[in-house]
Design an enzyme around this catalytic site. Structure first.
Site, short mmCIF file in Angstrom:
data_model
loop_
_atom_site.label_atom_id
_atom_site.label_comp_id
_atom_site.label_asym_id
_atom_site.label_seq_id
_atom_site.Cartn_x
_atom_site.Cartn_y
_atom_site.Cartn_z
CB SER A 116 -0.91 0.00 1.23
OG SER A 116 -1.55 1.26 1.40
CE1 TYR A 132 -4.03 -2.59 5.12
CE2 TYR A 132 -3.29 -0.35 4.63
CZ TYR A 132 -3.67 -1.61 4.20
OH TYR A 132 -3.71 -1.89 2.85
#
Length: 353
Positions: free
Chosen positions: A217, A238
């Protein structure tokens, strides 16, 4: 006395001239005409040969640039985790279309069977069609990784490409998140892919070839607090797990380069999937809604197509996002103090407002 010779050569470079009366330049013109005629004859002779040759070279170059590259994937054994939906499902489609032997892995077997059935009904670009295999896999269950890896290897005996795509999302702040939630996020997003890669990469080492792909990401590059314009909520755990995945990939790439194994990291920004719907909060509850930014993000098919290009082109680190995240990544690497100042001010405003 001898008569003068009116025909003579003059000029330093041996240029021809004639002073014969009554059109003395006729011999020069006649030579030029003959030379021009010869060129036309040669052109007429070689043109029918040259055009097909040039066309042949163009076709070869085109096939080398596109078609032959695609065919390099035909018959390759490709493992895709998280293949039951989102980016994983899109990856399964593009890999199957290019003649790969797929092993689809995820927790939800019924969804994997749905994806498998849709693939079988679709068309591939090449003649040979391989039936996709399905393996139930929970990356959060670290103890099962060795047995699941053996199950995967038993299907074809080896793996050419491992795409670590599966993961979980999260919404919450660091101090308000239960530690077991932090552990769960790190287990699924980092330790699970690490364990699977450790087990499957050995078959690549034995064959001295292969590729490991991590779907990371933009948040594996930069950490952004709260609702900064790039994100809608804080995703600290995350982000930490994706940073760990990025570091793992960088280390693995250095270790395996001389063994013929390539490592690719794909770092998308917003992608229009149900990842945010299935995200957990700091207390472990389901987030249950799609962020506005996520809803307007790239399609999973676009990310899958870009990943395919990266694999074919041998790319190592690909960022898929808009201009603002790219600027943030640039600042973080080149001017970290400026980046930290901007982030701190943003976090301060959000905590007050």
């Amino acid at each position: 006395m001898a008569a003068p010779n009116n025909n003579r050569f003059t000029g330093g470079g041996g240029s021809l001239s004639s002073t014969s009366p009554g059109g003395g330049s006729s011999s020069l013109i006649s030579q030029l005409i003959q030379h021009s005629s010869m060129k036309n004859i040669l052109a007429l002779f070689f043109l029918p040969v040259a055009l097909p040759y040039l066309m042949y070279k163009f076709i070869i170059a085109f096939r080398k640039r596109y078609g032959l590259k695609m065919r390099r994937l035909e018959g390759k054994v490709v493992v895709i985790t998280g293949a039951s939906s989102g980016i994983g499902e899109s990856l399964a489609k593009v890999m199957y279309a290019n003649g790969c032997r797929l092993i689809l892995a995820a927790r939800r077997v019924e969804e994997l069977e749905r994806v498998k059935a849709e693939l079988v009904r679709s068309k591939t670009q090449y003649g040979t069609v391989y039936m996709p295999a399905v393996v139930q896999l929970d990356l959060g269950d670290l103890k099962s990784m060795e047995a699941k890896s053996l199950e995967i290897l038993e299907i074809y005996g080896f793996v050419d490409i491992l795409i670590n795509n599966a993961g979980m999302s999260y919404r919450g702040t660091i101090l308000e998140t239960n530690i077991d939630v932090d552990q769960r996020v790190m287990m699924v997003n980092y330790f699970g892919p690490l364990a699977l890669t450790k087990n499957l990469a050995h078959s690549m080492v034995e064959r001295q070839c292969g590729r490991v792909v991590f779907i990371s990401s933009v948040q594996g590059k930069i950490a952004i607090p709260y609702s900064f314009s790039l994100l809608s909520d804080d995703r600290s755990s995350y982000t930490a797990s994706k940073h760990a995945l990025q570091a793992l990939a960088d280390s693995l790439r250095a270790e395996l380069t001389d063994l013929g194994i390539k490592v690719t990291v794909i770092s998308p920004g917003y992608v229009k999937t149900h990842l945010s719907m299935n995200a957990v909060t700091g207390t472990g509850h389901n987030y249950g809604r799609m962020d506005a930014a996520t809803a307007s993000g790239h399609s999973p098919d676009y990310v899958a197509a870009r990943t395919l290009r990266a694999i074919l082109g041998g790319e190592t680190d690909v960022v898929i996002c808009s201009l603002m995240p790219r600027i943030a990544i640039f600042l973080r690497n080149l001017c970290p103090e400026v980046f930290f100042w901007v982030m701190a001010n943003r976090a301060r405003k959000d905590s007050v407002g």
